[in-house]
Design an enzyme around this catalytic site. Structure first.
Site, PDB file in Angstrom:
ATOM      1  N   ILE A  57      54.971  26.264  45.970  1.00  0.00           N
ATOM      2  CA  ILE A  57      53.731  24.726  45.922  1.00  0.00           C
ATOM      3  C   ILE A  57      54.131  23.478  45.006  1.00  0.00           C
ATOM      4  O   ILE A  57      53.860  22.510  45.906  1.00  0.00           O
ATOM      5  CB  ILE A  57      52.036  25.688  45.211  1.00  0.00           C
ATOM      6  CG1 ILE A  57      52.305  26.543  45.723  1.00  0.00           C
ATOM      7  CG2 ILE A  57      51.222  23.956  45.357  1.00  0.00           C
ATOM      8  CD1 ILE A  57      50.956  27.415  45.046  1.00  0.00           C
ATOM      9  N   THR A  59      56.821  20.817  41.782  1.00  0.00           N
ATOM     10  CA  THR A  59      57.401  20.705  41.292  1.00  0.00           C
ATOM     11  C   THR A  59      57.190  20.084  40.089  1.00  0.00           C
ATOM     12  O   THR A  59      56.841  19.071  40.362  1.00  0.00           O
ATOM     13  CB  THR A  59      59.413  20.389  41.834  1.00  0.00           C
ATOM     14  OG1 THR A  59      58.848  21.498  42.298  1.00  0.00           O
ATOM     15  CG2 THR A  59      60.547  20.070  40.283  1.00  0.00           C
ATOM     16  N   GLY A  60      57.251  20.456  38.948  1.00  0.00           N
ATOM     17  CA  GLY A  60      56.541  19.500  37.664  1.00  0.00           C
ATOM     18  C   GLY A  60      57.949  19.188  36.915  1.00  0.00           C
ATOM     19  O   GLY A  60      59.204  19.911  36.858  1.00  0.00           O
ATOM     20  N   LYS A  61      57.640  18.831  35.482  1.00  0.00           N
ATOM     21  CA  LYS A  61      58.547  17.992  34.410  1.00  0.00           C
ATOM     22  C   LYS A  61      59.267  19.642  33.495  1.00  0.00           C
ATOM     23  O   LYS A  61      60.347  19.529  33.580  1.00  0.00           O
ATOM     24  CB  LYS A  61      57.568  17.286  33.748  1.00  0.00           C
ATOM     25  CG  LYS A  61      57.661  15.899  34.632  1.00  0.00           C
ATOM     26  CD  LYS A  61      56.502  15.013  32.963  1.00  0.00           C
ATOM     27  CE  LYS A  61      56.205  15.523  32.533  1.00  0.00           C
ATOM     28  NZ  LYS A  61      54.518  14.928  33.495  1.00  0.00           N
ATOM     29  N   GLU A  62      57.940  19.911  33.567  1.00  0.00           N
ATOM     30  CA  GLU A  62      58.395  21.444  32.793  1.00  0.00           C
ATOM     31  C   GLU A  62      58.844  23.201  34.049  1.00  0.00           C
ATOM     32  O   GLU A  62      59.419  23.921  33.618  1.00  0.00           O
ATOM     33  CB  GLU A  62      57.850  21.983  31.970  1.00  0.00           C
ATOM     34  CG  GLU A  62      56.597  22.424  32.238  1.00  0.00           C
ATOM     35  CD  GLU A  62      55.470  21.496  32.775  1.00  0.00           C
ATOM     36  OE1 GLU A  62      54.211  21.236  32.690  1.00  0.00           O
ATOM     37  OE2 GLU A  62      56.391  20.005  31.973  1.00  0.00           O
ATOM     38  N   ASN A  64      57.547  25.016  38.161  1.00  0.00           N
ATOM     39  CA  ASN A  64      57.349  25.367  39.324  1.00  0.00           C
ATOM     40  C   ASN A  64      56.092  26.060  39.624  1.00  0.00           C
ATOM     41  O   ASN A  64      56.209  27.068  38.919  1.00  0.00           O
ATOM     42  CB  ASN A  64      59.067  25.917  40.436  1.00  0.00           C
ATOM     43  CG  ASN A  64      59.722  24.863  40.498  1.00  0.00           C
ATOM     44  OD1 ASN A  64      60.062  23.726  39.777  1.00  0.00           O
ATOM     45  ND2 ASN A  64      60.534  24.516  40.876  1.00  0.00           N
ATOM     46  N   VAL A  65      55.286  25.536  40.596  1.00  0.00           N
ATOM     47  CA  VAL A  65      54.278  26.460  40.999  1.00  0.00           C
ATOM     48  C   VAL A  65      54.600  26.917  42.263  1.00  0.00           C
ATOM     49  O   VAL A  65      55.040  26.289  43.428  1.00  0.00           O
ATOM     50  CB  VAL A  65      52.944  25.586  41.102  1.00  0.00           C
ATOM     51  CG1 VAL A  65      51.947  26.508  41.178  1.00  0.00           C
ATOM     52  CG2 VAL A  65      52.841  24.788  39.337  1.00  0.00           C
ATOM     53  N   GLU A 147      44.067  30.980  39.306  1.00  0.00           N
ATOM     54  CA  GLU A 147      43.384  30.403  40.606  1.00  0.00           C
ATOM     55  C   GLU A 147      43.972  29.966  40.945  1.00  0.00           C
ATOM     56  O   GLU A 147      44.850  28.878  40.256  1.00  0.00           O
ATOM     57  CB  GLU A 147      41.979  30.118  39.993  1.00  0.00           C
ATOM     58  CG  GLU A 147      41.374  30.105  41.631  1.00  0.00           C
ATOM     59  CD  GLU A 147      40.014  29.253  40.728  1.00  0.00           C
ATOM     60  OE1 GLU A 147      39.631  29.073  41.393  1.00  0.00           O
ATOM     61  OE2 GLU A 147      39.986  29.134  39.820  1.00  0.00           O
ATOM     62  N   ASP A 191      47.093  13.583  29.093  1.00  0.00           N
ATOM     63  CA  ASP A 191      48.082  13.479  30.174  1.00  0.00           C
ATOM     64  C   ASP A 191      46.839  13.351  31.593  1.00  0.00           C
ATOM     65  O   ASP A 191      48.002  13.916  32.518  1.00  0.00           O
ATOM     66  CB  ASP A 191      49.427  14.528  30.497  1.00  0.00           C
ATOM     67  CG  ASP A 191      49.923  13.717  31.335  1.00  0.00           C
ATOM     68  OD1 ASP A 191      50.701  12.660  31.288  1.00  0.00           O
ATOM     69  OD2 ASP A 191      51.230  14.902  32.465  1.00  0.00           O
ATOM     70  N   ASP A 208      47.214  21.293  34.966  1.00  0.00           N
ATOM     71  CA  ASP A 208      49.313  21.346  34.561  1.00  0.00           C
ATOM     72  C   ASP A 208      48.342  20.623  32.250  1.00  0.00           C
ATOM     73  O   ASP A 208      48.085  19.700  32.259  1.00  0.00           O
ATOM     74  CB  ASP A 208      49.678  20.005  34.455  1.00  0.00           C
ATOM     75  CG  ASP A 208      50.476  19.902  36.165  1.00  0.00           C
ATOM     76  OD1 ASP A 208      50.471  21.062  35.662  1.00  0.00           O
ATOM     77  OD2 ASP A 208      50.732  18.999  36.492  1.00  0.00           O
TER      78      ASP A 208
END
Length: 260
Positions: A57, A59-62, A64-65, A147, A191, A208
């Site tokens: 879904i 990609t983040g800094k730390e 993936n979802v 969720e 953040d 996040d």
């Protein structure tokens, strides 16, 4: 499904997720799905929390979802935190600065596991305080299950990508996240921005939350101010009627001052 069959399935899913990706993207997938993470997913699947992992879904800094499904075929979100050195360096300051994890020391992987624990606990605090966040389901090591925010067409869009029908109403709701989050959940997101808020059916959802600090953190007021100013900056550009930072800050701190 036997252990070997489950492990083969997981490896096949990872191979499918690598298809049609660039070298850098494939490396990211490899960082997320290391052998120990596959074993953690195996445990989540055999315990009935997850039935299948479908597609990424975000990609983040730390981490993936991923879009996943439970045993009933209902959508859930699976967040996998990378155990790389760069991720460790990013999250370490938030773990070591959180009073709930005071004294925690250990190797890189242990710190990442604490980060998954931290985001789960932060989501639970927000959820219990009735702040709109993804409902946390469970966590294990570097995996967090929660969720899914979206519908059959995909995840809900970020605030930055939405044309707001009533910017003032949405602004007021998000400012209430800051105030009520501090007063009732005793957390500061730290953040908050148009990137960490999803819009579902016209309603904002806060996401996040791993870096969120407790209200007793030594830097909590500075983090509160940063959240307020980030939200004000965005909504000023959307033509909303902005409330002064000091007014919002005073409202958030009012209950704390009354107790003193």
């Amino acid at each position: 499904m036997s252990y070997d069959e489950m492990y083969s399935y997981l490896e096949a899913r990872v191979d499918a997720l690598k298809t049609n990706k660039t070298g850098d993207e494939r490396q990211t997938v490899d960082e997320v799905f290391d052998k120990q993470t596959l074993m953690t997913l195996y445990d989540l699947m055999t315990s009935g929390v997850i039935d299948s992992v479908k597609f990424p879904i975000s990609t983040g800094k730390e981490g993936n979802v991923f879009y996943a499904e439970d045993e009933d075929g209902d959508p859930i979100a699976l967040k996998i935190f990378r155990t790389s050195t760069s991720t460790f360096k990013h999250v370490r300051k938030y773990i070591e600065g959180d009073p709930r994890f005071k004294g925690l020391t250990g190797n890189r992987r242990k710190m990442i596991y604490a980060w998954a624990n931290k985001e789960y606990r932060n989501l639970q605090r927000y959820y219990d305080a009735e702040i709109p966040v993804p409902e946390p389901i469970t966590f294990s090591k570097n995996c967090l299950v929660m969720e899914f925010i979206g519908d059959e067409y995909g995840p809900s869009p970020q605030l930055k990508d939405v044309v707001l029908e009533d910017p003032d109403e949405t602004y007021d709701e998000i400012i209430s996240f800051i105030i009520d989050g501090y007063r009732d959940a005793h957390l500061v997101h730290g953040d908050m921005s148009e990137y960490n808020i999803l819009m579902m059916d016209g309603q904002p959802i806060l996401i996040d939350c791993g870096q969120a600090m407790t209200a007793d953190h030594f830097n909590s007021k500075e983090l509160l101010i940063r959240d307020i100013e980030n939200v004000n900056r965005f909504f000023r550009g959307r033509g909303a009627d902005i409330i002064k930072t000091e007014v919002i800050l005073d409202e958030a701190l009012k209950e704390e001052e009354d107790e003193e």
